[in-house]
Write a protein that holds these residues in place. Structure first.
Motif, PDB file in Angstrom:
ATOM      1  N   GLY A  23      -5.453 -23.880  -1.516  1.00 35.52           N
ATOM      2  CA  GLY A  23      -5.992 -22.870  -0.612  1.00 35.52           C
ATOM      3  C   GLY A  23      -6.707 -21.706  -1.255  1.00 35.52           C
ATOM      4  N   ALA A  24      -7.908 -21.930  -1.786  1.00 38.45           N
ATOM      5  CA  ALA A  24      -8.721 -20.843  -2.339  1.00 38.45           C
ATOM      6  C   ALA A  24      -9.109 -19.878  -1.223  1.00 38.45           C
ATOM      7  CB  ALA A  24      -9.973 -21.415  -2.995  1.00 38.45           C
ATOM      8  N   ALA A  25      -9.365 -18.624  -1.579  1.00 41.19           N
ATOM      9  CA  ALA A  25      -9.779 -17.616  -0.600  1.00 41.19           C
ATOM     10  C   ALA A  25     -11.298 -17.548  -0.531  1.00 41.19           C
ATOM     11  CB  ALA A  25      -9.215 -16.255  -0.986  1.00 41.19           C
ATOM     12  N   GLY A  26     -11.799 -17.323   0.676  1.00 41.50           N
ATOM     13  CA  GLY A  26     -13.223 -17.133   0.890  1.00 41.50           C
ATOM     14  C   GLY A  26     -13.497 -15.733   1.402  1.00 41.50           C
ATOM     15  N   TYR A  27     -14.620 -15.151   1.002  1.00 40.32           N
ATOM     16  CA  TYR A  27     -14.991 -13.788   1.369  1.00 40.32           C
ATOM     17  C   TYR A  27     -16.399 -13.801   1.956  1.00 40.32           C
ATOM     18  CZ  TYR A  27     -11.244 -12.359  -1.840  1.00 40.32           C
ATOM     19  OH  TYR A  27     -10.045 -12.196  -2.481  1.00 40.32           O
ATOM     20  N   THR A  65     -40.299  -0.201  -2.074  1.00 41.20           N
ATOM     21  CA  THR A  65     -39.200  -0.140  -1.111  1.00 41.20           C
ATOM     22  C   THR A  65     -38.549   1.232  -1.195  1.00 41.20           C
ATOM     23  OG1 THR A  65     -38.811  -2.509  -1.298  1.00 41.20           O
ATOM     24  CG2 THR A  65     -37.013  -1.183  -0.431  1.00 41.20           C
ATOM     25  N   THR A  66     -38.310   1.829  -0.030  1.00 41.08           N
ATOM     26  CA  THR A  66     -37.681   3.150   0.013  1.00 41.08           C
ATOM     27  C   THR A  66     -36.326   3.037   0.698  1.00 41.08           C
ATOM     28  OG1 THR A  66     -38.728   3.651   2.125  1.00 41.08           O
ATOM     29  CG2 THR A  66     -39.922   4.315   0.147  1.00 41.08           C
ATOM     30  N   GLY A  67     -35.417   3.924   0.381  1.00 41.39           N
ATOM     31  CA  GLY A  67     -34.111   3.941   1.028  1.00 41.39           C
ATOM     32  C   GLY A  67     -33.019   3.417   0.120  1.00 41.39           C
ATOM     33  N   ASN A  68     -31.796   3.464   0.655  1.00 41.19           N
ATOM     34  CA  ASN A  68     -30.642   3.069  -0.147  1.00 41.19           C
ATOM     35  C   ASN A  68     -30.153   1.674   0.245  1.00 41.19           C
ATOM     36  OD1 ASN A  68     -29.980   4.386   2.299  1.00 41.19           O
ATOM     37  ND2 ASN A  68     -27.858   4.561   1.656  1.00 41.19           N
ATOM     38  N   THR A  69     -29.760   0.901  -0.774  1.00 41.20           N
ATOM     39  CA  THR A  69     -29.223  -0.444  -0.585  1.00 41.20           C
ATOM     40  C   THR A  69     -27.702  -0.364  -0.582  1.00 41.20           C
ATOM     41  OG1 THR A  69     -31.123  -1.475  -1.649  1.00 41.20           O
ATOM     42  CG2 THR A  69     -29.083  -2.742  -1.623  1.00 41.20           C
ATOM     43  N   ILE A  70     -27.067  -1.112   0.322  1.00 44.58           N
ATOM     44  CA  ILE A  70     -25.610  -1.196   0.358  1.00 44.58           C
ATOM     45  C   ILE A  70     -25.225  -2.612  -0.033  1.00 44.58           C
ATOM     46  CG2 ILE A  70     -23.555  -1.056   1.821  1.00 44.58           C
ATOM     47  CD1 ILE A  70     -25.076   1.043   3.482  1.00 44.58           C
ATOM     48  N   GLU A  71     -24.492  -2.708  -1.128  1.00 44.63           N
ATOM     49  CA  GLU A  71     -24.093  -4.013  -1.657  1.00 44.63           C
ATOM     50  C   GLU A  71     -22.857  -4.541  -0.931  1.00 44.63           C
ATOM     51  OE1 GLU A  71     -25.869  -5.666  -3.745  1.00 44.63           O
ATOM     52  OE2 GLU A  71     -27.245  -4.065  -4.336  1.00 44.63           O
ATOM     53  N   PRO A  72     -22.676  -5.865  -0.893  1.00 41.61           N
ATOM     54  CA  PRO A  72     -21.453  -6.418  -0.303  1.00 41.61           C
ATOM     55  C   PRO A  72     -20.234  -5.966  -1.104  1.00 41.61           C
ATOM     56  CG  PRO A  72     -22.774  -8.150  -1.332  1.00 41.61           C
ATOM     57  CD  PRO A  72     -23.556  -6.886  -1.425  1.00 41.61           C
ATOM     58  N   ASP A  73     -19.113  -5.802  -0.407  1.00 49.43           N
ATOM     59  CA  ASP A  73     -17.928  -5.258  -1.059  1.00 49.43           C
ATOM     60  C   ASP A  73     -16.670  -5.785  -0.376  1.00 49.43           C
ATOM     61  OD1 ASP A  73     -15.823  -2.839  -1.293  1.00 49.43           O
ATOM     62  OD2 ASP A  73     -17.180  -2.809  -3.008  1.00 49.43           O
ATOM     63  N   ASP A  74     -15.610  -5.966  -1.143  1.00 54.45           N
ATOM     64  CA  ASP A  74     -14.342  -6.432  -0.584  1.00 54.45           C
ATOM     65  C   ASP A  74     -13.755  -5.456   0.435  1.00 54.45           C
ATOM     66  OD1 ASP A  74     -14.581  -8.582  -2.254  1.00 54.45           O
ATOM     67  OD2 ASP A  74     -12.878  -8.062  -3.543  1.00 54.45           O
ATOM     68  N   SER A  75     -14.090  -4.156   0.323  1.00 54.16           N
ATOM     69  CA  SER A  75     -13.477  -3.158   1.205  1.00 54.16           C
ATOM     70  C   SER A  75     -13.870  -3.350   2.668  1.00 54.16           C
ATOM     71  CB  SER A  75     -13.825  -1.742   0.741  1.00 54.16           C
ATOM     72  OG  SER A  75     -15.215  -1.508   0.883  1.00 54.16           O
ATOM     73  N   TYR A  76     -14.984  -3.993   2.943  1.00 51.59           N
ATOM     74  CA  TYR A  76     -15.364  -4.290   4.328  1.00 51.59           C
ATOM     75  C   TYR A  76     -15.676  -5.774   4.520  1.00 51.59           C
ATOM     76  CZ  TYR A  76     -19.889  -3.265   2.191  1.00 51.59           C
ATOM     77  OH  TYR A  76     -20.971  -3.228   1.353  1.00 51.59           O
ATOM     78  N   HIS A  88     -18.382  -0.596  10.721  1.00 51.87           N
ATOM     79  CA  HIS A  88     -19.341   0.487  10.946  1.00 51.87           C
ATOM     80  C   HIS A  88     -19.957   0.872   9.604  1.00 51.87           C
ATOM     81  CE1 HIS A  88     -20.391   4.819  10.975  1.00 51.87           C
ATOM     82  NE2 HIS A  88     -21.008   4.444  12.081  1.00 51.87           N
ATOM     83  N   PHE A  89     -21.272   0.991   9.582  1.00 53.80           N
ATOM     84  CA  PHE A  89     -21.973   1.488   8.397  1.00 53.80           C
ATOM     85  C   PHE A  89     -22.715   2.759   8.784  1.00 53.80           C
ATOM     86  CE2 PHE A  89     -21.619  -3.017   7.378  1.00 53.80           C
ATOM     87  CZ  PHE A  89     -21.213  -2.969   6.057  1.00 53.80           C
ATOM     88  N   GLY A  90     -22.493   3.826   8.029  1.00 52.14           N
ATOM     89  CA  GLY A  90     -23.229   5.070   8.192  1.00 52.14           C
ATOM     90  C   GLY A  90     -24.047   5.303   6.936  1.00 52.14           C
TER      91      GLY A  90
END
Length: 185
Positions: free
Chosen positions: A99-103, A119-130, A150-152
């Motif tokens: 049973g491996a875990a998937g994210y 490209t302008t603006g900020n990039t949000i990377e994938p993360d375990d916290s969400y 929710h992303f702000g």
């Protein structure tokens, strides 16, 4: 302008104070079906469209770093303010008997560009916290689940939301992958 009994109004006054104000109501601002209206400041509304994407294909991954599957996404590009709700989900199956875990997580990149094409603006990377995390069961079972986050602090303008994937040793299969994005301002 303050209206006074017995005072005639000119066409210019009616246009300025009646017609132009009515043109700021939601029905007047709507330019296409399914728009929502969000407040982007005191006394100001902005029309927004939600977006969704689906990839039904089942694909496997045995990678501890966030990455794409063979079929990228799903992904959604739309106009946002600085805040959104992202609904996402997938079906999971472990590739191993233990049973491996998937994210599954969300990568957000601005699609807006400046006058020079950068490209302008900020990039949000994938993360375990969400991330949506599924601790796999034996490889003969498939389970689906969903998550809302929710992303702000987004860069207002065009933003692209793409699902990314990773797994623990042994790997996972991911299928029926879905994302929906709802701008909040």
């Amino acid at each position: 302008m303050t209206f006074v009994d017995g005072t005639a109004l000119t066409a210019s006054q009616l246009n300025t104070h009646l017609r132009d104000n009515l043109m700021q109501t939601m029905p007047a601002l709507a330019s296409e079906a399914s728009q929502s209206f969000m407040s982007n400041g005191a006394g100001s509304l902005v029309p927004r469209l939600s977006g969704k994407g689906t990839v039904l294909t089942v694909e496997s991954l045995n990678e501890s770093q966030w990455s794409d599957l063979a079929t990228v996404g799903p992904q959604v590009t739309l106009e946002t303010g600085s805040s959104v709700l992202v609904f996402f989900g997938a079906g999971f199956s472990s590739l191993t008997a233990d049973g491996a875990a998937g994210y599954v997580s969300v990568h957000i990149s601005p699609a807006s560009q400046d006058a020079d094409g950068n490209t302008t603006g900020n990039t949000i990377e994938p993360d375990d916290s969400y991330a949506l995390i599924y601790q796999g069961r034996p490889s003969d079972e498939f389970c689906g689940t969903h998550h809302v986050t929710h992303f702000g602090a987004l860069s207002p303008g065009q933003n692209t939301f793409t699902l990314k994937y990773r797994s623990t040793a042994g790997g996972c299969s991911f299928g029926r992958r879905r994302i929906s994005v709802m701008p909040l301002d």
